[in-house]
Design an enzyme around this catalytic site. Structure first.
Site, PDB file in Angstrom:
ATOM      1  N   CYS A 298       7.595  -4.220  -7.839  1.00  0.00           N
ATOM      2  CA  CYS A 298       7.498  -5.193  -6.253  1.00  0.00           C
ATOM      3  C   CYS A 298       8.413  -5.989  -6.701  1.00  0.00           C
ATOM      4  O   CYS A 298       8.972  -6.629  -5.331  1.00  0.00           O
ATOM      5  CB  CYS A 298       5.923  -5.584  -6.153  1.00  0.00           C
ATOM      6  N   HIS A 325       3.803 -15.139  -9.615  1.00  0.00           N
ATOM      7  CA  HIS A 325       3.279 -13.945  -9.346  1.00  0.00           C
ATOM      8  C   HIS A 325       1.782 -14.126  -9.359  1.00  0.00           C
ATOM      9  O   HIS A 325       1.052 -14.588 -10.292  1.00  0.00           O
ATOM     10  CB  HIS A 325       3.547 -12.810 -10.262  1.00  0.00           C
TER      11      HIS A 325
END
Length: 487
Positions: A298, A325
């Site tokens: 991602c 994150h």
């Protein structure tokens, strides 16, 4: 900036104009749906998809364009006539950006009617309606976790007339006697992304889930090499392994031993010689001989498009990528043993410094960056949406206004418009990007630029935005990407 209404505008006039726009947007919905289901024509406005959208969502897509376009904005009064003309042409499969069609008509119409311009512009697919042939590419999801379920949602949403990607099966290990009920429930309800848009029924006798007319076989297995998919009517399938258990050609190659499987995509960074594909950057590297590819991570998907855009214009000397994150299922809810450093500490309570391979992996998708980037990550107590901070030294000097305007143009008008989004607001926070379909969103208000040094802040939905990128790679491997218009 807030728009100040002119003193001459009356309340009834303002409401009347809104009702008029609502009525036109409402009239667009059946045309959008018919083009999609009958012709496999996907419509959008500067990358904002219009399929299965509400009246308000369609108006917001137009507002998005108005907010960012320098040439006077976009109205449903502009797009509706083109959509109406398209509905009368018996089009073949295509991807049509109505916003760009309007802009091209205004610039290059040359006195033609909207009907004639639309017919000329879409000439390659005019009269090529497929006549109801619904043979698509079978898809198998191996694993049904966070990414697997979001892939299922996107694939079901994009079923259209059935001649694209068709979700046929999911493969999981049986967790309980009522496993099917629980799997269906997790697809139906999501704490982050909300409820499934549609209907879901289950057949426990035959182990199937039917979601919006898609009959999905649930297969229970612990061995990726032992399933005969053909017994379920599945053939030449594209299998997506989202377990992360196998990341090299040997491990993932087990799937290719199964009758009915033709190609495999990994939803994690690949190891060894596997191609790591970031759609929009190197999807052209996929060949007919590639049986296994990786859709990278991602974070790699979020940063590489922006890095490419910056490198193309300014040149990147070197830089550092810091990822903030959201926590993932790999971390512990409470302090407990974990084989990884620091990840054993409670994810909802701590910021956790950890490693990321995104900076290194970026060079696999964009070799010009090899050896130029370092990277690290901080896991934070949020369930979804992350941020990449790109601290870059450039070959060419720039300033904040210039680089922001360049990235705005890339988000609106370039081949990377599905990957790069752009926002200019001092009030946005992470939850505002839940459900973003872009790989990354540049936060213009946070940009710092000083001569040859720039710091860019890029938001990304590390679940849904990444899943959209995976589906784009799937479409590329299956060869179901329709031609895009305007040219």
């Amino acid at each position: 900036m807030w728009k100040v209404l002119p003193v001459t505008q009356k309340p009834d006039q303002c409401l009347g104009e809104w009702i008029d726009r609502e009525a036109l947007a409402e009239a667009m919905i059946p045309l959008i749906g018919q083009l999609y289901r009958n012709n496999n024509v996907v419509t959008s406005i500067y990358g904002r998809g219009l399929i299965n959208r509400s009246v308000i969502a369609i108006l917001k897509a137009h507002r998005f364009a108005r907010h960012r376009l320098a040439e006077g904005g976009l109205s449903v009064h502009d797009t509706f006539p083109i959509l109406k003309a398209m509905s009368e042409l018996k089009l073949g499969a295509a991807s049509v950006d109505l916003g760009k069609m309007v802009a091209k008509f205004k610039a290059e119409g040359n006195g033609r009617s909207i009907e004639q311009f639309t017919k000329d512009e879409l000439a390659d697919v005019v009269g090529k309606q497929n006549g109801g042939d619904r043979e698509g590419t079978d898809v198998v999801l191996y694993g049904f976790g966070r990414i697997g379920r979001l892939l299922a949602r996107i694939l079901i949403e994009k079923t259209g007339g059935g001649d694209g990607l068709r979700l046929r099966a999911i493969v999981v290990r049986k967790g309980a006697e009522n496993d099917l009920v629980k799997r269906a429930s997790l697809l139906r309800r999501d704490s982050v992304h909300g409820p499934f848009e549609g209907t879901i029924t289950i057949d426990e006798e035959h182990n199937t889930i039917t979601a919006n007319g898609n009959l999905i076989q649930v297969i229970y297995s612990n061995d990726p090499a032992s399933i005969d998919y053909t017994q379920y009517g599945i053939k030449n399938a594209l299998l997506v392994d989202n377990t992360g258990k196998w990341r090299d050609a040997d491990g993932l190659g087990q799937h290719l031993k199964c009758p009915g499987v033709d190609r495999v995509i990994l939803t994690a960074p690949g190891k060894g010689a596997l191609k790591n594909i970031v759609h929009g950057i190197n999807h052209g590297d996929i060949t007919a001989d590639d049986k296994i590819v990786s859709a990278a991570s991602c974070t790699t998907n979020a940063i590489v498009p922006v890095l490419k855009a910056v490198n193309d214009q300014y040149g990147i000397v070197n830089g550092h990528v810091e990822t903030v994150h959201s926590f993932t299922n790999d971390q512990n809810l409470i302090d407990n043993f974990h084989k990884g450093s620091r990840r054993g500490r409670a994810a909802p309570l701590n910021m956790v410094i950890t490693e990321t391979g995104a900076a290194t992996a970026a060079a696999k998708a964009l070799p010009v960056l090899k050896g130029k980037l370092t990277g690290n990550a901080i896991r934070v107590p949020t369930p979804n949406v992350s941020m990449a901070i790109l601290n870059l030294n450039l070959e060419k000097a720039t300033n904040r206004e210039e680089i922001n305007e360049y990235l705005r143009q890339m988000a609106m008008h370039s081949d990377l418009q599905k990957q790069i989004d752009f926002v200019s607001s001092q009030e946005v926070v992470s939850t505002d990007f839940v459900g973003s379909r872009h790989a990354g969103v540049v936060d213009a208000e946070a940009t710092i630029a000083n001569d040859n040094r720039v710091v860019l802040y890029v938001w990304y939905d590390n679940e849904f935005g990444y899943s959209c990128q995976v589906v784009r790679v799937m479409e590329e491997m299956a060869g179901v990407n329709p031609p895009a218009f305007p040219r």
